[in-house]
Design a protein around this motif. Sequence first.
Motif, short mmCIF file in Angstrom:
data_model
loop_
_atom_site.label_atom_id
_atom_site.label_comp_id
_atom_site.label_asym_id
_atom_site.label_seq_id
_atom_site.Cartn_x
_atom_site.Cartn_y
_atom_site.Cartn_z
N LEU A 129 0.85 -1.19 0.00
CA LEU A 129 0.00 0.00 0.00
C LEU A 129 0.88 1.25 0.00
O LEU A 129 1.85 1.33 0.77
CB LEU A 129 -0.88 0.00 1.26
N SER A 130 0.58 2.21 -0.85
CA SER A 130 1.39 3.44 -0.86
C SER A 130 0.51 4.67 -1.07
O SER A 130 -0.53 4.61 -1.73
CB SER A 130 2.46 3.37 -1.94
N VAL A 131 0.96 5.76 -0.47
CA VAL A 131 0.30 7.05 -0.62
C VAL A 131 0.80 7.69 -1.91
O VAL A 131 1.65 7.14 -2.60
CB VAL A 131 0.58 7.95 0.61
N ARG A 132 0.28 8.88 -2.23
CA ARG A 132 0.74 9.58 -3.43
C ARG A 132 2.23 9.91 -3.30
O ARG A 132 2.72 10.15 -2.19
CB ARG A 132 -0.05 10.88 -3.60
N PRO A 133 2.95 9.94 -4.40
CA PRO A 133 4.39 10.23 -4.35
C PRO A 133 4.72 11.54 -3.63
O PRO A 133 5.72 11.62 -2.92
CB PRO A 133 4.80 10.28 -5.82
N ASP A 134 3.87 12.56 -3.79
CA ASP A 134 4.15 13.85 -3.15
C ASP A 134 3.88 13.82 -1.64
O ASP A 134 4.15 14.79 -0.94
CB ASP A 134 3.34 14.96 -3.81
N LEU A 161 5.61 12.79 4.25
CA LEU A 161 4.67 13.10 5.32
C LEU A 161 4.34 11.91 6.21
O LEU A 161 3.89 12.10 7.35
CB LEU A 161 3.37 13.66 4.74
N VAL A 162 4.52 10.71 5.71
CA VAL A 162 4.12 9.52 6.47
C VAL A 162 5.08 8.36 6.13
O VAL A 162 5.52 8.23 5.00
CB VAL A 162 2.65 9.13 6.17
N GLU A 163 5.38 7.57 7.14
CA GLU A 163 6.25 6.41 6.95
C GLU A 163 5.52 5.33 6.15
O GLU A 163 4.30 5.22 6.22
CB GLU A 163 6.67 5.84 8.31
N PRO A 164 6.27 4.50 5.43
CA PRO A 164 5.65 3.38 4.72
C PRO A 164 5.05 2.37 5.71
O PRO A 164 5.46 2.28 6.87
CB PRO A 164 6.81 2.74 3.95
N VAL A 165 4.09 1.60 5.24
CA VAL A 165 3.43 0.62 6.08
C VAL A 165 4.44 -0.37 6.68
O VAL A 165 4.32 -0.74 7.85
CB VAL A 165 2.33 -0.12 5.29
N ALA A 166 5.43 -0.79 5.91
CA ALA A 166 6.41 -1.75 6.42
C ALA A 166 7.11 -1.20 7.67
O ALA A 166 7.33 -1.94 8.64
CB ALA A 166 7.43 -2.10 5.35
N ARG A 167 7.45 0.07 7.67
CA ARG A 167 8.07 0.69 8.86
C ARG A 167 7.08 0.66 10.03
O ARG A 167 7.47 0.39 11.17
CB ARG A 167 8.48 2.12 8.53
N THR A 211 -10.83 9.17 27.14
CA THR A 211 -11.69 10.34 26.92
C THR A 211 -11.06 11.35 25.95
O THR A 211 -11.68 12.37 25.64
CB THR A 211 -11.98 11.05 28.26
N ARG A 212 -9.87 11.06 25.48
CA ARG A 212 -9.16 11.95 24.55
C ARG A 212 -8.20 11.10 23.73
O ARG A 212 -7.66 10.13 24.22
CB ARG A 212 -8.38 13.00 25.34
N ILE A 213 -8.01 11.49 22.45
CA ILE A 213 -6.98 10.85 21.64
C ILE A 213 -6.06 11.92 21.06
O ILE A 213 -6.43 13.09 20.95
CB ILE A 213 -7.54 9.95 20.53
N TYR A 214 -4.89 11.47 20.68
CA TYR A 214 -3.84 12.33 20.14
C TYR A 214 -3.41 11.82 18.78
O TYR A 214 -3.57 10.65 18.46
CB TYR A 214 -2.62 12.32 21.07
N THR A 215 -2.82 12.71 18.02
CA THR A 215 -2.12 12.34 16.80
C THR A 215 -1.06 13.40 16.54
O THR A 215 -1.02 14.43 17.22
CB THR A 215 -3.07 12.16 15.59
N THR A 216 -0.22 13.15 15.56
CA THR A 216 0.78 14.14 15.15
C THR A 216 0.72 14.28 13.64
O THR A 216 0.26 13.37 12.94
CB THR A 216 2.21 13.73 15.56
N TRP A 217 1.18 15.43 13.16
CA TRP A 217 1.25 15.62 11.71
C TRP A 217 2.41 16.54 11.37
O TRP A 217 2.82 17.37 12.17
CB TRP A 217 -0.05 16.17 11.14
N GLU A 218 2.91 16.33 10.17
CA GLU A 218 3.97 17.19 9.63
C GLU A 218 3.37 18.56 9.35
O GLU A 218 2.33 18.65 8.70
CB GLU A 218 4.54 16.62 8.33
N PRO A 219 4.01 19.61 9.84
CA PRO A 219 3.49 20.95 9.53
C PRO A 219 3.79 21.31 8.08
O PRO A 219 4.62 20.69 7.44
CB PRO A 219 4.28 21.84 10.50
N GLY A 220 3.08 22.29 7.59
CA GLY A 220 3.33 22.76 6.23
C GLY A 220 2.08 22.76 5.38
O GLY A 220 1.11 22.06 5.67
N ASP A 221 2.14 23.55 4.32
CA ASP A 221 0.99 23.69 3.43
C ASP A 221 0.59 22.38 2.76
O ASP A 221 -0.58 22.18 2.43
CB ASP A 221 1.28 24.74 2.35
N ASP A 222 1.56 21.48 2.55
CA ASP A 222 1.25 20.22 1.87
C ASP A 222 0.94 19.10 2.86
O ASP A 222 0.73 17.96 2.46
CB ASP A 222 2.38 19.82 0.94
#
Length: 153
Positions: A20-25, A29-35, A114-125
Amino acid sequence: MSSLRLERITPRNVDAACGLSVRPDQGHLVEPVARSLAEAYAWGEVAWPRLVHDGDELVGFLMGFFHIPWREDTPTDLRSGLWRLNIAAERQGRGYGRFAVLSVAEEARRRGETRIYTTWEPGDDGPEGFYLRLGFRANGERSGGETVGEVDL
């Protein structure tokens, strides 16, 4: 979308999961599923990896985390949430990511959170807008250079 479901990773589906892979661009932003699967193995019961299916079609991967020590200097700060989200490049924009996040939230509720967290890469993309639309708010923390978001359940 009534046929959406989660599936555990098994010897039968691990190759499809790793393919499974995300768009090349989005690769930065996200690690591959294998990682993610290697991290799930290393973290044992804390990690919750699942495949997202629409009927028989694999459309995504998510990895939740439950009761993970958030900081080494504060071992009692245990958190739960979404660790990783990969939606197949050709399947994005169809609600699968939303289903994945809501599935992690549902599992967290089931476990008494009662709460969940996540992280994301900052930036317009980056995926910040996606997470904000789901109710997450940046809480001012950073983790590995990423923005930390939280949402009350």
